[in-house]
Structure formats: C-alpha cells, structure tokens
Design an enzyme around this catalytic site. Sequence first.
Site, PDB file in Angstrom:
ATOM      1  N   MET A  13       0.331  44.771  11.779  1.00  0.00           N
ATOM      2  CA  MET A  13       0.031  43.609  12.645  1.00  0.00           C
ATOM      3  C   MET A  13      -0.067  42.375  11.759  1.00  0.00           C
ATOM      4  O   MET A  13      -0.959  42.282  10.904  1.00  0.00           O
ATOM      5  CB  MET A  13      -1.271  43.822  13.412  1.00  0.00           C
ATOM      6  CG  MET A  13      -1.154  44.853  14.523  1.00  0.00           C
ATOM      7  SD  MET A  13      -2.656  44.965  15.497  1.00  0.00           S
ATOM      8  CE  MET A  13      -3.727  45.845  14.371  1.00  0.00           C
ATOM      9  N   GLN A  66       6.798  47.371   5.505  1.00  0.00           N
ATOM     10  CA  GLN A  66       7.719  47.091   6.615  1.00  0.00           C
ATOM     11  C   GLN A  66       8.511  45.811   6.343  1.00  0.00           C
ATOM     12  O   GLN A  66       7.940  44.782   5.973  1.00  0.00           O
ATOM     13  CB  GLN A  66       6.960  46.944   7.929  1.00  0.00           C
ATOM     14  CG  GLN A  66       7.939  46.926   9.101  1.00  0.00           C
ATOM     15  CD  GLN A  66       7.294  46.569  10.420  1.00  0.00           C
ATOM     16  OE1 GLN A  66       6.800  45.460  10.582  1.00  0.00           O
ATOM     17  NE2 GLN A  66       7.306  47.492  11.357  1.00  0.00           N
ATOM     18  N   CYS A  96       9.969  43.589  16.743  1.00  0.00           N
ATOM     19  CA  CYS A  96       9.243  42.319  16.871  1.00  0.00           C
ATOM     20  C   CYS A  96       9.819  41.509  18.028  1.00  0.00           C
ATOM     21  O   CYS A  96      11.029  41.285  18.107  1.00  0.00           O
ATOM     22  CB  CYS A  96       9.334  41.523  15.575  1.00  0.00           C
ATOM     23  SG  CYS A  96       8.582  39.897  15.745  1.00  0.00           S
ATOM     24  N   LYS A 135      10.690  51.430  13.199  1.00  0.00           N
ATOM     25  CA  LYS A 135       9.738  51.185  14.302  1.00  0.00           C
ATOM     26  C   LYS A 135      10.434  50.299  15.324  1.00  0.00           C
ATOM     27  O   LYS A 135      10.943  49.224  14.977  1.00  0.00           O
ATOM     28  CB  LYS A 135       8.482  50.513  13.772  1.00  0.00           C
ATOM     29  CG  LYS A 135       7.459  50.171  14.852  1.00  0.00           C
ATOM     30  CD  LYS A 135       6.130  49.768  14.229  1.00  0.00           C
ATOM     31  CE  LYS A 135       5.091  49.427  15.278  1.00  0.00           C
ATOM     32  NZ  LYS A 135       5.250  48.085  15.849  1.00  0.00           N
ATOM     33  N   ASN A 196       3.373  55.009  20.020  1.00  0.00           N
ATOM     34  CA  ASN A 196       2.585  53.774  19.864  1.00  0.00           C
ATOM     35  C   ASN A 196       2.569  52.984  21.174  1.00  0.00           C
ATOM     36  O   ASN A 196       3.539  52.993  21.925  1.00  0.00           O
ATOM     37  CB  ASN A 196       3.194  52.929  18.723  1.00  0.00           C
ATOM     38  CG  ASN A 196       2.607  51.533  18.618  1.00  0.00           C
ATOM     39  OD1 ASN A 196       3.319  50.537  18.752  1.00  0.00           O
ATOM     40  ND2 ASN A 196       1.308  51.437  18.403  1.00  0.00           N
ATOM     41  N   GLY A 197       1.439  52.314  21.380  1.00  0.00           N
ATOM     42  CA  GLY A 197       1.298  51.423  22.532  1.00  0.00           C
ATOM     43  C   GLY A 197       0.132  51.823  23.417  1.00  0.00           C
ATOM     44  O   GLY A 197       0.148  52.886  24.022  1.00  0.00           O
ATOM     45  N   ASP A 198      -0.897  50.961  23.417  1.00  0.00           N
ATOM     46  CA  ASP A 198      -2.041  51.119  24.321  1.00  0.00           C
ATOM     47  C   ASP A 198      -2.914  52.335  24.042  1.00  0.00           C
ATOM     48  O   ASP A 198      -3.595  52.820  24.945  1.00  0.00           O
ATOM     49  CB  ASP A 198      -1.586  51.184  25.786  1.00  0.00           C
ATOM     50  CG  ASP A 198      -0.964  49.886  26.265  1.00  0.00           C
ATOM     51  OD1 ASP A 198      -1.018  48.898  25.504  1.00  0.00           O
ATOM     52  OD2 ASP A 198      -0.427  49.866  27.385  1.00  0.00           O
ATOM     53  N   GLY A 219      -2.814  50.034  16.999  1.00  0.00           N
ATOM     54  CA  GLY A 219      -2.816  48.652  16.540  1.00  0.00           C
ATOM     55  C   GLY A 219      -4.034  47.885  17.011  1.00  0.00           C
ATOM     56  O   GLY A 219      -5.089  47.899  16.366  1.00  0.00           O
ATOM     57  N   ARG A 220      -3.911  47.240  18.169  1.00  0.00           N
ATOM     58  CA  ARG A 220      -4.958  46.322  18.617  1.00  0.00           C
ATOM     59  C   ARG A 220      -6.314  46.983  18.751  1.00  0.00           C
ATOM     60  O   ARG A 220      -7.345  46.344  18.503  1.00  0.00           O
ATOM     61  CB  ARG A 220      -4.528  45.664  19.935  1.00  0.00           C
ATOM     62  CG  ARG A 220      -3.382  44.680  19.740  1.00  0.00           C
ATOM     63  CD  ARG A 220      -2.708  44.331  21.029  1.00  0.00           C
ATOM     64  NE  ARG A 220      -2.093  45.499  21.642  1.00  0.00           N
ATOM     65  CZ  ARG A 220      -1.581  45.541  22.858  1.00  0.00           C
ATOM     66  NH1 ARG A 220      -1.611  44.449  23.600  1.00  0.00           N
ATOM     67  NH2 ARG A 220      -1.029  46.638  23.329  1.00  0.00           N
TER      68      ARG A 220
HETATM   69  C1  LIG Z   1      -1.187  40.331  16.199  1.00  0.00           C
HETATM   70  C2  LIG Z   1      -0.094  41.366  16.179  1.00  0.00           C
HETATM   71  C3  LIG Z   1       0.806  41.373  15.121  1.00  0.00           C
HETATM   72  C4  LIG Z   1       1.819  42.340  15.073  1.00  0.00           C
HETATM   73  N1  LIG Z   1       2.651  42.374  13.983  1.00  0.00           N
HETATM   74  C5  LIG Z   1       3.564  43.397  13.877  1.00  0.00           C
HETATM   75  C6  LIG Z   1       4.345  43.560  12.704  1.00  0.00           C
HETATM   76  O1  LIG Z   1       4.211  42.820  11.706  1.00  0.00           O
HETATM   77  N2  LIG Z   1       5.234  44.591  12.669  1.00  0.00           N
HETATM   78  C7  LIG Z   1       5.393  45.454  13.745  1.00  0.00           C
HETATM   79  O2  LIG Z   1       6.200  46.380  13.674  1.00  0.00           O
HETATM   80  N3  LIG Z   1       4.655  45.315  14.857  1.00  0.00           N
HETATM   81  C8  LIG Z   1       3.743  44.340  14.934  1.00  0.00           C
HETATM   82  N4  LIG Z   1       2.935  44.267  16.028  1.00  0.00           N
HETATM   83  C9  LIG Z   1       3.039  45.330  17.071  1.00  0.00           C
HETATM   84  C10 LIG Z   1       2.091  46.482  16.746  1.00  0.00           C
HETATM   85  O3  LIG Z   1       2.433  47.118  15.527  1.00  0.00           O
HETATM   86  C11 LIG Z   1       2.105  47.542  17.879  1.00  0.00           C
HETATM   87  O4  LIG Z   1       3.403  48.052  17.988  1.00  0.00           O
HETATM   88  C12 LIG Z   1       1.686  46.950  19.223  1.00  0.00           C
HETATM   89  O5  LIG Z   1       0.528  46.141  19.091  1.00  0.00           O
HETATM   90  C13 LIG Z   1       1.407  48.081  20.234  1.00  0.00           C
HETATM   91  O6  LIG Z   1       0.410  48.945  19.768  1.00  0.00           O
HETATM   92  P1  LIG Z   1      -1.136  48.814  20.247  1.00  0.00           P
HETATM   93  O7  LIG Z   1      -1.147  48.873  21.749  1.00  0.00           O
HETATM   94  O8  LIG Z   1      -1.808  49.997  19.616  1.00  0.00           O
HETATM   95  O9  LIG Z   1      -1.632  47.503  19.746  1.00  0.00           O
HETATM   96  C14 LIG Z   1       1.940  43.300  16.114  1.00  0.00           C
HETATM   97  C15 LIG Z   1       1.028  43.272  17.164  1.00  0.00           C
HETATM   98  C16 LIG Z   1       0.027  42.336  17.216  1.00  0.00           C
HETATM   99  C17 LIG Z   1      -0.950  42.353  18.352  1.00  0.00           C
END
Ligand SMILES: Cc1cc2nc3c(=O)[nH]c(=O)nc-3n(C[C@H](O)[C@H](O)[C@H](O)COP(=O)(O)O)c2cc1C
Length: 320
Positions: A13, A66, A96, A135, A196-198, A219-220
């Site tokens: 992130m 990455q 992205c 990814k 991944n996701g949520d 992630g979040r």
């Molecule tokens: C602030 C922020 C920055 C992110 N930066 C990247 C990144 O640099 N590379 C990437 O592959 N995904 C990035 N993502 C996506 C996350 O890696 C992840 O795929 C996405 O948030 C869904 O997962 P989650 O629901 O667990 O957050 C970012 C997400 C957020 C919220």
Amino acid sequence: MELGDHPLFLAPMEDVTDQPFRVICKELGADVLVTEFTSVEALIRNVKKAAHRIRVLEEERPVGVQIFGFNEDSFSKAVEIVVQQKPDFIDINAGCCARKHAARGEGAGLLRDLQNFERIVKRVVASSPLPVTVKTRLGWDHDSIVILEVARMVEAAGASALTVHCRTKQQMYKGEADWSWLEKIRKTISIPLIGNGDVIEPEHAKILLDCGCDGVMIGRAALRNPWVFKQVRYFLKTGLKLSAISLQERVAICKKHLHFYSRHQGTRDRLYAFRKFYTGYFNGIAGCAKLRAALMTAVTATEIENVLDDFLRHSSADTN
Ligand SMILES: Cc1cc2nc3c(=O)[nH]c(=O)nc-3n(C[C@H](O)[C@H](O)[C@H](O)COP(=O)(O)O)c2cc1C
C-alpha cells in the site's frame, strides 16, 4: 522460498507499507511482506525516492519488491537494480487503478493489453534470478473480466504465484470484492494463488482459503488493526477469537513503530504522516477521542511519546 501453510501477506500500500510499518506487521504475525509499488522508469533514472522504496531488511524476510511500468525493456533493466537489494521475490503490479498509471498502460492498464502484459511477465521471469509473482485484478471492468485468461498466461509465462484483488479496475475500492472468482481461478492454475480484497475479520480469511487460495493478502484492515494477522492465524488454528489487545500493548507497539519511523524518516522531521497510524492503534479504546486530540498537537517523536506515556499513566491510575 519456504512460505509454510497458508501464509498471510501484508498487501503493498503506497505511503502506508513503508519499511517501519512492514516490520511492525511482521512482528504482529504477517508472514510475507511486499514493498509499496515502485516505478521501473524511476528506478532506472535512479530517483532517490524509488531507490529508497526498494530497500529491504533482513528481518522482513520473506519480502518481495513490487514494480510497475509498461515497457518490457525498462522492466528488465529495473530487475537488475532490484536484485541488488536481495529481496526474496519480485512482484509485478498489474492492478493499480490510479488513472495516471492505468491510462498509460501501467498497473491495471496491463489488463487492457494482455499481449504486453505477457511480454512483461516473460521478460521479468527471464531477467530475474528470483521468483517472480504477479498481483492483479479481475479485469478492467465488469464487461471485460479476463482473470482466467490472465491466470493461465501468468502461469505459462513462468510466474511463481498469482495474487488477485477480486475487484475490477473500474470498481477501484468501491462495492465488494467478488471472492467467487477465486474457486474458478484455483481450478485454472496450479501455481500458488493468493486471495485479496475485503479481508477484515478472521472468518473472511477462512472463506478465501476454503475457495482454494494458498494464502491470503490483507491491506486496509492491517492499517485499521495491525493485530489482524495474529487474530487471523489464531482463528485458523483454533476456530476461536483472540482476546482484546491491552492498552499497554497498544502503546508499546505504537512507540516501537514510532521509533522505527522516526529513524527511517530522519529524526529532525515533523512526523505528521505518522498520524495515519493512530486509528489502528487506538480506535475504540476508552478515552480514544481525548488521546487523539492530544496526539494531534504532537509533532516530534518525543512529543508523541510523552502524550502516549501520559495517557497510559492516567489510564492505569483510573483503573487502580
Ligand atoms: C492506500 C493504498 C495504497 C495501495 N498501494 C498499492 C500498491 O502500491 N501496490 C499494489 O499492488 N496495490 C496497492 N493497493 C491495493 C492493495 O494492495 C489491495 O489490493 C487492496 O487494498 C485490496 O485489499 P484490502 O481490501 O485488504 O485492502 C493499495 C491500496 C490502498 C488502500
């Protein structure tokens, strides 16, 4: 690269999963870390910020760097630079959704040009002595979901694992991740699949593993609750929920993070950007609003530490 059973990944992130936060998440149970995405073009131009982003520490292992871009030659040159940092793997960002990147064909933009996507994966695999992972998302939009084709391509091109954020590029972070794709992807490829996701609650991770994922990426939820990895692991082992985290532990981990962070930033900096981590450490605890207000007045590491120590002292006095 030995990953053990059902590894839990900290999602990359930007501006969140810098080195200090990655080390903290590792301590709190994340099995695998991935750096924030870094532009291959910026690496080649030796941009200071890019060079800084790909640095990894021994205690982060296993850790992936990455990278993102759209030009296979640039990827190949960037790999040479990344390899010098000795990460455990290289991850290609094909997810992205930021307009400035996707419109140029980088990140999720690769989902609109699968031939270029394939050339890049093959080239990175050919250039890299390290395992290469990818990814990505389900597709560009609801009408162009290409994940099964992408999964097949990525495996055939020699990637060692695939992570899928179960949304389309158009969804960005809206709506819900559609985990139902994971079972279909699982049936399509044999390389490790990371869902991944949520994933917020431990039960969510179990659902993804039941869909056939080998690992789960978070992630979040890690920003909102850095203990999520420990909680998920405990639930997967026992089917039970871990008890609440004490205020003492919250303060201790926050202070440790602060220490790494100020060292990483350079101690003279004012640490405004550290504020994004307070919610994760203190949201929902008794006196949270008061603590937040006090933290908002603190800008140096010493001031922040003093606020935390005061809060802990007063809270202990209140409960005695
Ligand atoms: C602030 C922020 C920055 C992110 N930066 C990247 C990144 O640099 N590379 C990437 O592959 N995904 C990035 N993502 C996506 C996350 O890696 C992840 O795929 C996405 O948030 C869904 O997962 P989650 O629901 O667990 O957050 C970012 C997400 C957020 C919220």
